[in-house]
Write a protein that holds these residues in place. Structure first.
Motif, PDB file in Angstrom:
ATOM      1  N   THR A   1     145.696  -6.850  21.438  1.00 41.41           N
ATOM      2  CA  THR A   1     146.999  -6.615  21.037  1.00 41.41           C
ATOM      3  C   THR A   1     146.997  -7.148  19.754  1.00 41.41           C
ATOM      4  O   THR A   1     148.010  -6.548  18.642  1.00 41.41           O
ATOM      5  CB  THR A   1     147.895  -7.531  21.781  1.00 41.41           C
TER       6      THR A   1
ATOM      7  N   ILE B   1     145.423  -4.001  17.510  1.00 44.11           N
ATOM      8  CA  ILE B   1     145.760  -2.763  17.524  1.00 44.11           C
ATOM      9  C   ILE B   1     147.376  -2.753  17.685  1.00 44.11           C
ATOM     10  O   ILE B   1     147.862  -1.411  17.729  1.00 44.11           O
ATOM     11  CB  ILE B   1     144.999  -1.941  18.639  1.00 44.11           C
TER      12      ILE B   1
ATOM     13  N   ALA C   1     150.021   0.169  21.283  1.00 41.86           N
ATOM     14  CA  ALA C   1     148.708   0.975  21.448  1.00 41.86           C
ATOM     15  C   ALA C   1     147.839   0.401  22.587  1.00 41.86           C
ATOM     16  O   ALA C   1     147.368   1.062  23.360  1.00 41.86           O
ATOM     17  CB  ALA C   1     147.740   0.869  20.272  1.00 41.86           C
TER      18      ALA C   1
ATOM     19  N   GLU D   1     149.472   1.688  25.634  1.00 43.99           N
ATOM     20  CA  GLU D   1     148.816   3.081  25.787  1.00 43.99           C
ATOM     21  C   GLU D   1     147.672   3.143  26.331  1.00 43.99           C
ATOM     22  O   GLU D   1     147.181   3.802  27.630  1.00 43.99           O
ATOM     23  CB  GLU D   1     148.999   3.901  24.417  1.00 43.99           C
TER      24      GLU D   1
ATOM     25  N   LYS E   1     139.635   6.742  24.434  1.00 43.59           N
ATOM     26  CA  LYS E   1     140.263   6.792  23.099  1.00 43.59           C
ATOM     27  C   LYS E   1     138.994   7.124  22.065  1.00 43.59           C
ATOM     28  O   LYS E   1     137.927   6.350  22.102  1.00 43.59           O
ATOM     29  CB  LYS E   1     141.202   5.920  22.861  1.00 43.59           C
TER      30      LYS E   1
ATOM     31  N   TRP F   1     140.690   7.182  16.618  1.00 43.08           N
ATOM     32  CA  TRP F   1     141.469   6.419  17.236  1.00 43.08           C
ATOM     33  C   TRP F   1     141.614   5.044  16.981  1.00 43.08           C
ATOM     34  O   TRP F   1     142.534   4.208  16.387  1.00 43.08           O
ATOM     35  CB  TRP F   1     142.012   6.832  18.526  1.00 43.08           C
TER      36      TRP F   1
ATOM     37  N   GLU G   1     141.977   3.995  13.477  1.00 42.85           N
ATOM     38  CA  GLU G   1     143.422   4.320  12.725  1.00 42.85           C
ATOM     39  C   GLU G   1     144.268   3.131  13.390  1.00 42.85           C
ATOM     40  O   GLU G   1     145.152   2.824  12.530  1.00 42.85           O
ATOM     41  CB  GLU G   1     144.308   5.506  13.351  1.00 42.85           C
ATOM     42  N   LYS G   2     143.905   2.622  14.723  1.00 46.44           N
ATOM     43  CA  LYS G   2     144.904   1.436  15.226  1.00 46.44           C
ATOM     44  C   LYS G   2     144.348   0.159  14.762  1.00 46.44           C
ATOM     45  O   LYS G   2     145.045  -0.812  14.797  1.00 46.44           O
ATOM     46  CB  LYS G   2     144.642   1.320  16.601  1.00 46.44           C
TER      47      LYS G   2
END
Length: 251
Positions: A148, A151, A155, A158, A167, A171, A174-175
């Motif tokens: 956590t 990201i 996220a 998710e 993922k 991805w 990006e996170k």
């Protein structure tokens, strides 16, 4: 099946490489070795930087050892096993040396937690990630704070609520889990080596102070992650989890 952890030191850079024949997964003995190695390097004045990687060309890390999870027979054993991941993450968090991760392949569960506990991560575009814990009746409770923090909670949720979905590495980039993603391992290693050498040449006191800043607000993790280990240790005893683990092993 035996795993191993090896450390090499060159140019003030310590490279920890872990290996296990079952997808670079972690039984408790391997987790304990990694914690001890991290703690030893934390006190090694000849080391300015740590690289964490795994061996082989397959998975970066398949997470917890399914064989050992299946062998858990009581709450104490379950809590003790998951405390192994808690201890590794806390050792990485408290280590005064910056830790750079190298993800050459896929990471699942605890493997994602290890990458989240790194300060900077180089990855191949094939280094997809997955939090599969809910599918086997537990949850990513121990590694959640680290994931956590990197990201974000949305996220993380998710990933957790889609336990069978991979993922992509982009991805993860990006996170914020990955810092750089490369198409070729040669390019990855070239960039990693250049960056590591540059970092290791900087003022060690400056690197130490930066590490403190990066990990501000996590002083409660010593207790928090052990509490989370107890949750996972309880859930792994359920009939649901035992059956799910056996099913996963057949796949």
């Amino acid at each position: 099946m035996e795993g191993k952890i090896t450390t090499t030191i060159n140019n003030k850079i310590a490279t920890i490489a872990f290996y296990h024949p079952a997808g670079n997964s972690f039984p408790s003995s391997q987790l304990n070795k990694l914690t001890k190695e991290l703690n030893a390097l934390a006190n090694n004045n000849t080391v300015s930087l740590i690289i964490l990687k795994s061996e082989g060309t397959g998975a970066f890390c398949a997470g917890a050892s399914f064989d050992e999870l299946l062998a858990v027979s009581n709450l104490d054993e379950g809590s003790l096993f998951f405390s192994g991941f808690a201890n590794v993450i806390n050792a990485m968090r408290k280590c005064p040396k910056l830790i750079i991760g190298r993800a050459h392949g896929k990471a699942v569960g605890g493997g994602v937690g290890l990458l989240a506990a790194c300060d900077y991560v180089y990855a191949l575009n094939t280094a997809d990630i997955k939090l599969s814990e809910l599918a086997i009746g537990i949850g990513p409770f121990v590694i959640e704070p680290a994931v956590t923090r990197k990201i974000g909670r949305n996220a993380m949720a998710e990933m957790t609520l889609e336990p069978s979905a991979w993922k992509k590495a982009n991805w993860a980039l990006e996170k914020g889990l990955y810092s750089k993603v490369f198409d070729a391992v040669e390019d990855l290693d070239k960039a990693l080596n250049e960056h590591s050498l540059a970092l290791s040449s900087y003022n060690p006191e400056g690197l130490l102070e930066m590490k403190k800043v990066i990990w501000e607000g996590t002083s409660d993790w010593d207790a928090l992650l052990i509490e989370r280990a107890a949750i996972s240790g309880k859930l792994v005893l359920s009939d649901f989890t035992k059956k799910a683990l056996l099913q996963f092993k057949k796949q």
